[in-house]
Design an enzyme around this catalytic site. Structure first.
Site, PDB file in Angstrom:
ATOM      1  N   GLY A  11      14.960  -6.182  -5.568  1.00 56.12           N
ATOM      2  CA  GLY A  11      15.603  -6.727  -4.242  1.00 56.12           C
ATOM      3  C   GLY A  11      15.949  -5.993  -2.992  1.00 56.12           C
ATOM      4  O   GLY A  11      16.463  -6.443  -2.348  1.00 56.12           O
ATOM      5  N   ASN A  13      13.812  -5.607  -0.519  1.00 63.40           N
ATOM      6  CA  ASN A  13      13.422  -6.333   0.481  1.00 63.40           C
ATOM      7  C   ASN A  13      14.233  -7.431   0.716  1.00 63.40           C
ATOM      8  O   ASN A  13      14.370  -7.803   1.905  1.00 63.40           O
ATOM      9  CB  ASN A  13      11.946  -6.779   0.329  1.00 63.40           C
ATOM     10  CG  ASN A  13      10.791  -5.700   0.305  1.00 63.40           C
ATOM     11  OD1 ASN A  13      10.797  -5.373   1.710  1.00 63.40           O
ATOM     12  ND2 ASN A  13      10.514  -5.038  -0.565  1.00 63.40           N
ATOM     13  N   HIS A 105       3.105  -7.082   0.224  1.00 63.31           N
ATOM     14  CA  HIS A 105       2.219  -6.241  -0.851  1.00 63.31           C
ATOM     15  C   HIS A 105       2.083  -4.675  -0.375  1.00 63.31           C
ATOM     16  O   HIS A 105       1.778  -4.488   0.778  1.00 63.31           O
ATOM     17  CB  HIS A 105       0.816  -6.625  -1.056  1.00 63.31           C
ATOM     18  CG  HIS A 105       0.166  -6.242  -1.969  1.00 63.31           C
ATOM     19  ND1 HIS A 105       0.328  -6.324  -3.392  1.00 63.31           N
ATOM     20  CD2 HIS A 105      -0.784  -5.290  -1.996  1.00 63.31           C
ATOM     21  CE1 HIS A 105      -0.248  -5.795  -4.207  1.00 63.31           C
ATOM     22  NE2 HIS A 105      -1.263  -5.013  -3.482  1.00 63.31           N
TER      23      HIS A 105
END
Ligand code: GRF
Length: 185
Positions: A11, A13, A105
Site C-alpha cells: 500500500g 501507493n 501498472h
C-alpha cells in the site's frame, strides 16, 4: 468527491494518495471513504487504519465486489482506485462500474502486462519502461490509457533501483491523475 481504494499488499501507493494535498488546510486532499482488500493481512489496511479510514477485507472476490458496490452506492463514491490489487475483477462488476475503475501498472502498457512487470522489463533489457494509469476493463491490464510516464533504465541500475524509480513516479503520478479525474478533467 470521494474514492475507494482496493489493494492486496503493502500500500505505498495508498500512502501517497492519503498524503497528497496540503497537510494543514486540506487543500487538494483526496477523500478516501474505504480501503478494501482481498487479503486480511495486507499492510495497506494498517496504513488506512492509522488514518482512521474504514477498512474491510474479504478473500471471496464476488463478496468483496458486492460490498464495494453497496458501499460506493451508499456513499456516492465516484471512483474505484486499484492500488496493487492482485485479482482480476469479475466482468459483471467491471461492466457495472465501467469508466469508474482505474488501475496503476508498473510498465509502459501494452508492454509487460500482468504480475512482475518490473522484473519482466528489467530482464528483457529494455532501456525505457515506466508507469501507466488506465481504466479497468474485463482484460488483464488492457483498458484504455489515461496517463503514462517514462522511466529510464541505465546500465548501473539494479532491479531494486528500478523498483525505487518506478515507485517514485507512481507516488507522484497516481494522486495527480485521481485529482484530475475527480475534477472531471
Ligand atoms: C505498484 O507497483 C503498482 O503499479 C502495481 O502494484 C504495485 C503496488 O505497490 N499495480 P504498493 O502496494 O502500492 O506499494
Amino acid at each position: 468527491m470521494s474514492i475507494v481504494v482496493l489493494l492486496s499488499g503493502s500500500g505505498t501507493n495508498l500512502q501517497a494518495i492519503m498524503d497528497a494535498g496540503h497537510p494543514f488546510t486540506g487543500e487538494n486532499k483526496i477523500n478516501i471513504k474505504f480501503v478494501m482488500s482481498d487479503k486480511h493481512d495486507a499492510y495497506g489496511l494498517k496504513r488506512a487504519q492509522k488514518r482512521k479510514i474504514p477498512t474491510l477485507s474479504q478473500p471471496k472476490l464476488k463478496l468483496l465486489e458486492k460490498n464495494v458496490t453497496k458501499l460506493c452506492k451508499a456513499n456516492n463514491v465516484e471512483l474505484i482506485v486499484l492500488a496493487g490489487f492482485m485479482r482480476l475483477l469479475n466482468p459483471d462488476f467491471v461492466k457495472k462500474w465501467k469508466g469508474k475503475i482505474i488501475n496503476i501498472h508498473p510498465s509502459l502498457l501494452p508492454s509487460f502486462k500482468g504480475a512482475n512487470a518490473v522484473e519482466q522489463a528489467y530482464n528483457y533489457g529494455v532501456k525505457y519502461t515506466g508507469v501507466t494509469v488506465h481504466y479497468v476493463d474485463e482484460g488483464m491490464d488492457t483498458g484504455s490509457i489515461i496517463a503514462q510516464e517514462v522511466v529510464t533504465i541505465n546500465k548501473f541500475n539494479s532491479l531494486n533501483d528500478l523498483y525505487a524509480k518506478i515507485h517514485e513516479v507512481e507516488h507522484r503520478l497516481y494522486p495527480n491523475v485521481i485529482r484530475e479525474l475527480l475534477k472531471g478533467k
